[in-house]
Motif scaffolding. Structure first.
Motif, PDB file in Angstrom:
ATOM      1  N   UNK A  22       0.853  -1.193   0.000  1.00 22.50           N
ATOM      2  CA  UNK A  22       0.000   0.000   0.000  1.00 22.50           C
ATOM      3  C   UNK A  22       0.881   1.232   0.000  1.00 22.50           C
ATOM      4  N   UNK A  23       0.720   2.079  -1.015  1.00 24.86           N
ATOM      5  CA  UNK A  23       1.505   3.309  -1.100  1.00 24.86           C
ATOM      6  C   UNK A  23       0.575   4.504  -0.940  1.00 24.86           C
ATOM      7  N   UNK A  24       0.949   5.380  -0.043  1.00 25.38           N
ATOM      8  CA  UNK A  24       0.157   6.572   0.240  1.00 25.38           C
ATOM      9  C   UNK A  24       0.887   7.785  -0.304  1.00 25.38           C
ATOM     10  N   UNK A  90       2.282   2.353   3.398  1.00 21.91           N
ATOM     11  CA  UNK A  90       1.284   2.391   4.455  1.00 21.91           C
ATOM     12  C   UNK A  90       0.970   1.018   5.022  1.00 21.91           C
ATOM     13  N   UNK A  91       1.186  -0.036   4.262  1.00 17.61           N
ATOM     14  CA  UNK A  91       0.862  -1.379   4.721  1.00 17.61           C
ATOM     15  C   UNK A  91       1.115  -2.386   3.618  1.00 17.61           C
ATOM     16  N   UNK A  92       0.707  -3.616   3.868  1.00 21.61           N
ATOM     17  CA  UNK A  92       0.945  -4.683   2.901  1.00 21.61           C
ATOM     18  C   UNK A  92      -0.112  -5.764   3.053  1.00 21.61           C
ATOM     19  N   UNK A  93      -0.194  -6.661   2.058  1.00 17.81           N
ATOM     20  CA  UNK A  93      -0.999  -7.870   2.142  1.00 17.81           C
ATOM     21  C   UNK A  93      -0.430  -8.869   1.147  1.00 17.81           C
ATOM     22  N   UNK A  94      -0.772 -10.128   1.327  1.00 13.98           N
ATOM     23  CA  UNK A  94      -0.370 -11.193   0.415  1.00 13.98           C
ATOM     24  C   UNK A  94      -1.620 -11.761  -0.234  1.00 13.98           C
ATOM     25  N   UNK A  95      -1.563 -11.923  -1.561  1.00 14.13           N
ATOM     26  CA  UNK A  95      -2.696 -12.523  -2.267  1.00 14.13           C
ATOM     27  C   UNK A  95      -2.191 -13.628  -3.186  1.00 14.13           C
ATOM     28  N   UNK A  96      -3.077 -14.548  -3.521  1.00 15.15           N
ATOM     29  CA  UNK A  96      -2.764 -15.646  -4.430  1.00 15.15           C
ATOM     30  C   UNK A  96      -3.534 -15.430  -5.725  1.00 15.15           C
ATOM     31  N   UNK A 111      -9.614  -1.360  -1.289  1.00 13.98           N
ATOM     32  CA  UNK A 111      -9.731  -0.002  -0.753  1.00 13.98           C
ATOM     33  C   UNK A 111      -8.413   0.764  -0.791  1.00 13.98           C
ATOM     34  N   UNK A 112      -7.305   0.077  -1.014  1.00 13.38           N
ATOM     35  CA  UNK A 112      -6.002   0.731  -1.059  1.00 13.38           C
ATOM     36  C   UNK A 112      -5.820   1.684  -2.214  1.00 13.38           C
ATOM     37  N   UNK A 117      -4.120   9.718  -5.315  1.00 10.46           N
ATOM     38  CA  UNK A 117      -2.708   9.543  -5.014  1.00 10.46           C
ATOM     39  C   UNK A 117      -2.361   8.222  -4.360  1.00 10.46           C
ATOM     40  N   UNK A 118      -3.340   7.437  -3.958  1.00 10.55           N
ATOM     41  CA  UNK A 118      -3.077   6.146  -3.331  1.00 10.55           C
ATOM     42  C   UNK A 118      -2.882   5.092  -4.414  1.00 10.55           C
ATOM     43  N   UNK A 119      -2.016   4.125  -4.140  1.00  6.58           N
ATOM     44  CA  UNK A 119      -1.770   3.054  -5.095  1.00  6.58           C
ATOM     45  C   UNK A 119      -1.346   1.798  -4.346  1.00  6.58           C
ATOM     46  N   UNK A 120      -1.362   0.685  -5.061  1.00  6.41           N
ATOM     47  CA  UNK A 120      -0.895  -0.587  -4.525  1.00  6.41           C
ATOM     48  C   UNK A 120       0.130  -1.141  -5.515  1.00  6.41           C
TER      49      UNK A 120
END
Length: 128
Positions: A22-24, A90-96, A111-112, A117-120
């Motif tokens: 998550x990039x803010x 801002x944070x992270x997650x793992x997905x398959x 929602x990220x 200006x927000x991106x993942x």
């Protein structure tokens, strides 16, 4: 249209794991106004709907990164300097997912990416 995986615990043989960062947007250190209760409810509903839709692809929802940080080297640890970046993590997650395009579709609907200006950032995790 991409269809979510069948089960969260049992990835198919063709699925890979992706790290979503998550990039803010970088903002000045000024206090911001908290969202209204109605806006918070809307944000939570969007998150809940996204989480339910992709529950079989979500390996780990990760979390928000806190303020505590250290730089670790072979010589020891220190309190910086840290990498400067235009975007703040801002944070992270793992997905398959079976492809990075499918992982990107899941991340794009998260929602990220909701605010300006927000991106993942989506990165494949390669394991030996």
């Amino acid at each position: 249209m991409f269809k979510p995986a069948n089960t969260q615990r049992e990835k198919s043989v063709t699925q890979k794991t992706y790290l979503c960062i998550q990039r803010s947007p970088q903002r000045p250190h000024t206090p911001t106004e908290a969202p209204s209760p109605g806006k918070m409810e809307e944000m939570y509903a969007r998150f809940t709907a996204w989480r339910e839709k992709f529950k079989d692809n979500i390996v780990d929802l990760g979390g928000k990164l806190g303020g505590a940080a250290m730089v670790v080297t072979a010589d020891g640890t220190k309190d910086g300097p840290f990498v400067e970046a235009k975007e703040l993590v801002g944070g992270y997650m793992l997905i398959a997912a079976e492809t990075i395009e499918q992982a990107a579709e899941i991340a794009q609907q998260s929602p990220g990416t909701a605010g300006p200006g927000y991106s993942v950032e989506v990165r494949e995790i390669v394991t030996p």
